[in-house]
Design an enzyme around this catalytic site. Structure first.
Site, PDB file in Angstrom:
ATOM      1  N   LYS A  95       0.793  -1.227   0.000  1.00  0.00           N
ATOM      2  CA  LYS A  95       0.000   0.000   0.000  1.00  0.00           C
ATOM      3  C   LYS A  95       0.829   1.282   0.000  1.00  0.00           C
ATOM      4  O   LYS A  95       0.379   2.315  -0.482  1.00  0.00           O
ATOM      5  CB  LYS A  95      -0.966  -0.003   1.189  1.00  0.00           C
ATOM      6  CG  LYS A  95      -2.016  -1.096   1.090  1.00  0.00           C
ATOM      7  CD  LYS A  95      -3.006  -1.043   2.227  1.00  0.00           C
ATOM      8  CE  LYS A  95      -4.055  -2.143   2.071  1.00  0.00           C
ATOM      9  NZ  LYS A  95      -5.107  -2.058   3.093  1.00  0.00           N
ATOM     10  N   ASP A 127      -9.623   2.695   2.368  1.00  0.00           N
ATOM     11  CA  ASP A 127      -9.588   1.899   3.600  1.00  0.00           C
ATOM     12  C   ASP A 127     -10.193   2.641   4.788  1.00  0.00           C
ATOM     13  O   ASP A 127     -11.036   2.114   5.510  1.00  0.00           O
ATOM     14  CB  ASP A 127      -8.143   1.522   3.959  1.00  0.00           C
ATOM     15  CG  ASP A 127      -7.656   0.275   3.251  1.00  0.00           C
ATOM     16  OD1 ASP A 127      -8.500  -0.568   2.891  1.00  0.00           O
ATOM     17  OD2 ASP A 127      -6.438   0.140   3.072  1.00  0.00           O
ATOM     18  N   GLY A 170     -13.603  -7.507  10.336  1.00  0.00           N
ATOM     19  CA  GLY A 170     -13.249  -6.704   9.178  1.00  0.00           C
ATOM     20  C   GLY A 170     -14.198  -6.778   8.004  1.00  0.00           C
ATOM     21  O   GLY A 170     -13.928  -6.160   6.959  1.00  0.00           O
TER      22      GLY A 170
END
Length: 275
Positions: A66, A102, A235
């Site tokens: 990322k 995110d 999650g």
């Protein structure tokens, strides 16, 4: 020409992104495909070049790329630039543009739980996902955010960037009872036999313990938090919401997130009940 999209990471076999996006393509009549691509860190630049040559229309990025992907992209949107991490890339106007969905995805899932902006928040980890979440938390109005990381220097860097507080993992363990929200952002927990990121002995009953991992649905961190009387948040919500933001950037379509949360959870053999 049929468009195609991908997710890159190391590991990647556990990802349900292909299932999620392929389902949304079908539900919305989009003629496109989505594939997983295993990319080791040393191969990132070469792999990205190959994706471009093959005409990828966009892709998602998971651990550990990322931050490393940043210098390879043509442009970053403001959020990704500020966060210093990218999890979504779109091909637009001849350029590959990096975004970070995110943080907003996580915050959307967190607000589904009864949470107050006045709660003290602890983020465990200082990688790409942690950066996105920490910035999004501050934007959403959480004023007291602490960062704890195995490498304290990285915690300090992130804390400085988000106007938060850096603490050591040892300090976090000792002061865990002060936090109303504890967010686990590291890769610890991808396998059920892995250790906890920190000791949970001092966690406060009734606090929210969140893990950005969605497979398994209940990581060792969440299982221990539940034993200690905490509300747990896996999650799945973050995964679906961040994916939906990416899907909309690629197609202009808002997909059905509630149906997908249930579908992903059922696929993993559980029920979407965070408590």
């Amino acid at each position: 020409m049929k468009k195609w999209y991908a997710v890159i990471g190391d590991p990647i076999a556990h990802s349900l992104s292909p299932y999620m996006h392929e389902t949304w393509f079908k539900e919305n009549g989009v003629d496109a495909a989505y594939i997983p691509v295993h990319v080791e860190p040393a191969e990132l630049e070469k792999s990205f070049s190959a994706l471009k040559t093959l005409g990828v229309s966009g892709f998602n990025i998971t651990l550990p790329h990322k931050e490393a992907i940043l210098p390879l992209l043509d442009r970053l949107d403001d959020t990704a630039s500020i966060m210093g991490a990218v999890n979504t890339v779109a091909f637009d106007g001849g350029q590959y543009i990096g975004y970070n969905t995110d943080g907003d995805g996580f915050v959307q899932s967190l607000f589904a739980a009864p949470v107050s902006l006045s709660e003290k928040v602890l983020v465990i980890g200082a990688g790409g996902a942690a950066r996105g979440i920490a910035f999004a938390l501050k934007r959403a109005g959480f004023s007291d955010v602490s960062i704890a990381n195995r490498t304290f220097r990285r915690a300090e860097e992130l804390a400085q960037d988000v106007s938060g507080t850096a603490i050591t993992l040892q300090q976090a363990e000792k002061e865990l009872g002060q936090y109303g929200v504890i967010i686990q952002t590291t890769s610890v927990g991808l396998s059920k036999d892995q250790a906890l990121p920190i000791s949970m002995e001092n966690i406060k009953p009734g606090s929210i313990a969140a893990d950005i991992i969605y497979n398994p649905l209940e990581t060792p961190f969440l299982l221990k938090a539940k034993e200690q009387g905490c509300m747990t948040l896996n999650g799945v919500g973050m995964f679906v919401y961040q994916g939906a933001i990416a899907f909309e950037k690629w197609t202009g379509i808002k997909p059905d997130t509630e149906k997908m949360k249930e579908s992903i959870t059922n696929k993993l053999g559980g029920q979407y009940v965070n408590k």
